[in-house]
Design a protein around this motif. Sequence first.
Motif, PDB file in Angstrom:
ATOM      1  N   TYR A  28      15.363  16.977 -47.436  1.00 19.05           N
ATOM      2  CA  TYR A  28      16.790  16.661 -47.318  1.00 19.05           C
ATOM      3  C   TYR A  28      17.628  17.937 -47.363  1.00 19.05           C
ATOM      4  O   TYR A  28      18.557  18.105 -46.566  1.00 19.05           O
ATOM      5  CB  TYR A  28      17.203  15.712 -48.447  1.00 19.05           C
ATOM      6  N   ALA A  29      17.296  18.835 -48.264  1.00 22.12           N
ATOM      7  CA  ALA A  29      18.035  20.093 -48.367  1.00 22.12           C
ATOM      8  C   ALA A  29      17.864  20.934 -47.109  1.00 22.12           C
ATOM      9  O   ALA A  29      18.825  21.537 -46.608  1.00 22.12           O
ATOM     10  CB  ALA A  29      17.568  20.869 -49.598  1.00 22.12           C
ATOM     11  N   LEU A  30      16.653  20.972 -46.586  1.00 21.15           N
ATOM     12  CA  LEU A  30      16.426  21.749 -45.360  1.00 21.15           C
ATOM     13  C   LEU A  30      17.183  21.166 -44.172  1.00 21.15           C
ATOM     14  O   LEU A  30      17.772  21.900 -43.374  1.00 21.15           O
ATOM     15  CB  LEU A  30      14.925  21.794 -45.047  1.00 21.15           C
ATOM     16  N   LEU A  31      17.183  19.848 -44.060  1.00 17.89           N
ATOM     17  CA  LEU A  31      17.899  19.216 -42.959  1.00 17.89           C
ATOM     18  C   LEU A  31      19.411  19.414 -43.070  1.00 17.89           C
ATOM     19  O   LEU A  31      20.081  19.678 -42.080  1.00 17.89           O
ATOM     20  CB  LEU A  31      17.564  17.727 -42.896  1.00 17.89           C
ATOM     21  N   SER A  32      19.939  19.298 -44.274  1.00 12.73           N
ATOM     22  CA  SER A  32      21.374  19.487 -44.433  1.00 12.73           C
ATOM     23  C   SER A  32      21.764  20.941 -44.174  1.00 12.73           C
ATOM     24  O   SER A  32      22.817  21.214 -43.607  1.00 12.73           O
ATOM     25  CB  SER A  32      21.832  19.042 -45.823  1.00 12.73           C
ATOM     26  N   ALA A  33      20.907  21.882 -44.548  1.00 11.82           N
ATOM     27  CA  ALA A  33      21.184  23.294 -44.257  1.00 11.82           C
ATOM     28  C   ALA A  33      21.130  23.557 -42.752  1.00 11.82           C
ATOM     29  O   ALA A  33      21.949  24.313 -42.220  1.00 11.82           O
ATOM     30  CB  ALA A  33      20.181  24.176 -44.983  1.00 11.82           C
ATOM     31  N   ALA A  34      20.197  22.928 -42.073  1.00  7.75           N
ATOM     32  CA  ALA A  34      20.103  23.098 -40.619  1.00  7.75           C
ATOM     33  C   ALA A  34      21.328  22.507 -39.929  1.00  7.75           C
ATOM     34  O   ALA A  34      21.857  23.088 -38.977  1.00  7.75           O
ATOM     35  CB  ALA A  34      18.835  22.435 -40.104  1.00  7.75           C
ATOM     36  N   ARG A  35      21.787  21.369 -40.405  1.00  5.90           N
ATOM     37  CA  ARG A  35      23.003  20.773 -39.835  1.00  5.90           C
ATOM     38  C   ARG A  35      24.207  21.666 -40.062  1.00  5.90           C
ATOM     39  O   ARG A  35      25.030  21.864 -39.162  1.00  5.90           O
ATOM     40  CB  ARG A  35      23.274  19.413 -40.467  1.00  5.90           C
ATOM     41  N   ALA A  36      24.330  22.194 -41.263  1.00  4.89           N
ATOM     42  CA  ALA A  36      25.463  23.073 -41.570  1.00  4.89           C
ATOM     43  C   ALA A  36      25.423  24.317 -40.701  1.00  4.89           C
ATOM     44  O   ALA A  36      26.460  24.773 -40.204  1.00  4.89           O
ATOM     45  CB  ALA A  36      25.445  23.451 -43.044  1.00  4.89           C
TER      46      ALA A  36
END
Length: 57
Positions: free
Chosen positions: A19-27
């Motif tokens: 989840y953290a990796l995906l949210s960082a990629a989105r940001a």
Amino acid sequence: MAAIIASIAALALIGTTFYALLSAARARGKEKQQAALEAVILEFKPRQRQQANSNRG
């Protein structure tokens, strides 16, 4: 019983990591998109000023 708790904890850790990796990629994607949009805006602003100055002269 301890093995079940440990496996649940491991799955929770893996889930939060993804989840953290995906949210960082989105940001990062949004940041790149914003930077590209700002570059386009900055590119067109001087042309608009030149057109305005040439109309006055």
